[in-house]
Enzyme design. Structure first.
Site, mmCIF file in Angstrom:
data_model
loop_
_atom_site.group_PDB
_atom_site.id
_atom_site.type_symbol
_atom_site.label_atom_id
_atom_site.label_comp_id
_atom_site.label_asym_id
_atom_site.label_seq_id
_atom_site.Cartn_x
_atom_site.Cartn_y
_atom_site.Cartn_z
ATOM 1 N N ASN A 19 0.872 -1.180 0.000
ATOM 2 C CA ASN A 19 0.000 0.000 0.000
ATOM 3 C C ASN A 19 0.907 1.226 0.000
ATOM 4 O O ASN A 19 1.490 1.566 1.026
ATOM 5 C CB ASN A 19 -0.895 -0.030 1.244
ATOM 6 N N TRP A 20 1.022 1.843 -1.170
ATOM 7 C CA TRP A 20 1.971 2.966 -1.306
ATOM 8 C C TRP A 20 1.420 4.250 -0.690
ATOM 9 O O TRP A 20 2.123 5.251 -0.611
ATOM 10 C CB TRP A 20 2.316 3.184 -2.773
ATOM 11 N N LYS A 21 0.165 4.241 -0.287
ATOM 12 C CA LYS A 21 -0.484 5.432 0.286
ATOM 13 C C LYS A 21 -0.250 6.636 -0.637
ATOM 14 O O LYS A 21 -0.181 6.454 -1.845
ATOM 15 C CB LYS A 21 0.001 5.653 1.721
ATOM 16 N N HIS A 108 -9.521 1.038 4.874
ATOM 17 C CA HIS A 108 -8.255 1.239 5.597
ATOM 18 C C HIS A 108 -8.503 2.182 6.778
ATOM 19 O O HIS A 108 -9.320 3.099 6.683
ATOM 20 C CB HIS A 108 -7.206 1.830 4.644
ATOM 21 N N GLU A 110 -6.947 4.605 7.855
ATOM 22 C CA GLU A 110 -6.777 6.037 7.546
ATOM 23 C C GLU A 110 -8.033 6.593 6.885
ATOM 24 O O GLU A 110 -8.404 7.744 7.103
ATOM 25 C CB GLU A 110 -5.524 6.221 6.672
ATOM 26 N N GLU A 179 -5.214 -4.851 10.591
ATOM 27 C CA GLU A 179 -4.207 -3.809 10.768
ATOM 28 C C GLU A 179 -4.491 -3.062 12.071
ATOM 29 O O GLU A 179 -5.308 -2.126 12.076
ATOM 30 C CB GLU A 179 -4.243 -2.823 9.601
ATOM 31 N N GLY A 185 2.638 2.464 10.779
ATOM 32 C CA GLY A 185 3.589 3.560 10.623
ATOM 33 C C GLY A 185 4.257 3.975 11.925
ATOM 34 O O GLY A 185 4.898 5.024 11.996
ATOM 35 N N SER A 224 3.631 -1.981 10.356
ATOM 36 C CA SER A 224 5.080 -2.001 10.589
ATOM 37 C C SER A 224 5.727 -3.353 10.279
ATOM 38 O O SER A 224 6.645 -3.780 10.978
ATOM 39 C CB SER A 224 5.405 -1.559 12.022
ATOM 40 N N GLY A 245 2.962 -1.077 4.266
ATOM 41 C CA GLY A 245 3.003 0.356 3.967
ATOM 42 C C GLY A 245 4.422 0.789 3.662
ATOM 43 O O GLY A 245 4.947 0.565 2.569
ATOM 44 N N GLY A 246 5.073 1.404 4.639
ATOM 45 C CA GLY A 246 6.393 2.013 4.424
ATOM 46 C C GLY A 246 7.396 1.127 3.708
ATOM 47 O O GLY A 246 8.075 1.577 2.766
#
Ligand code: 13P
Length: 265
Positions: A19-21, A108, A110, A179, A185, A224, A245-246
């Site tokens: 997930n590149w956000k 998600h 977010e 999640e 993150g 993470s 993510g990251g």
């Protein structure tokens, strides 16, 4: 309650989705996609793990062009709850299907926290994804405050119950992602035991909701995940891969996580 049906599910082959956000630009994404393609050489890996990336929506077409013909799939981070029409700024499931998207993330944390997405909207989006032939990746998870006050199962249960009716006839073509919001993150991860307990709960809750394909459904862990902790998380019996993510923005790290999911050192 409906009675159990025979279903053709994709099974629980490990799955890793990046997930590149809201990160990247054309130059960055070209280079990340090139890195992923280059690193993706081992045929054994393709047989052992499914892998997808979800770029920001303006770059989905670019990912589709660059990844076509590779073993890597692509998808979206969101999907409209509406089929078509005057919904400025929205992207319809049929449009994602037109770009050969395999996946759409839905719900998600977010989107739930920052954009007020409700359980009802999540359910409507799942319906649109399924109707378009795009596999929904439905995200659930509790906040730190909810975990600390003993509400984890209440929150997960509510989020799962909201989509059970949509998934009862989905023939296994859906993915769940657990999640924990406190692990996203932050560098904190659920312990393997915490992840396993939550995943088992999610699977059982789906079954209790009449989603009989849930025994074969893939449930991803997100929060993470890094090359150093992926293998242990993925070794849990109800953890079928990861939503990253990251670390998905660094080709070598993402590929290392994919190798961990494939069980290749
Ligand atoms: P991080 O891997 O950066 O914690 O993000 C997880 C996530 O939100 C994936 O959807």
């Amino acid at each position: 309650m409906t009675s159990p049906r025979k279903i053709a599910a994709p099974g629980r082959k490990p799955l890793v989705i990046g997930n590149w956000k809201m990160h990247g630009d054309v130059a960055f994404i070209e280079s990340l996609l090139a890195g992923l393609r280059k690193g993706w050489r081992q045929r054994a890996l393709t047989q052992a793990v499914d892998v997808g990336v979800c770029p920001p929506s303006p770059y989905i077409g670019l990912a589709a062009a660059r990844l076509a013909g590779s073993a890597l799939s692509w998808g979206a981070q969101n999907i409209s709850a509406h089929e078509r029409g005057a919904y400025t700024g929205e992207v319809a499931g049929s449009m994602l299907a037109d770009l050969a998207c395999t996946w759409s993330l839905i719900g998600h944390s977010e989107r739930r926290a920052l954009f007020g997405e409700t359980d009802a909207q999540v359910a409507a989006k799942v319906e649109q994804a399924l109707a378009s032939g795009v596999t929904p990746v439905i995200c659930v998870g509790e906040t730190l405050q909810e975990r600390e006050s003993g509400q984890t199962e209440d929150v997960l249960g509510r989020q799962i119950d909201a989509v059970c009716a949509n998934l009862q006839d989905a023939s296994g073509h859906y993915v769940l992602a657990y999640e924990p919001v406190w692990a996203i993150g932050t560098g904190l991860t659920a312990s393997p035991a915490q992840a396993q307990a939550a995943h088992r709960f999610v699977r059982n809750r789906l079954l209790a909701g009449g989603v009989f394909s849930a025994s074969d459904a893939r449930i991803l862990y997100g929060g993470s995940v890094k090359p150093g902790n992926a293998a242990e998380l993925f070794s849990q019996p109800d953890v079928d891969g990861g939503l990253i993510g990251g670390a998905s923005l660094v080709a070598d790290d993402f590929l290392a996580i994919c190798r961990a999911a494939a069980g290749v050192a």
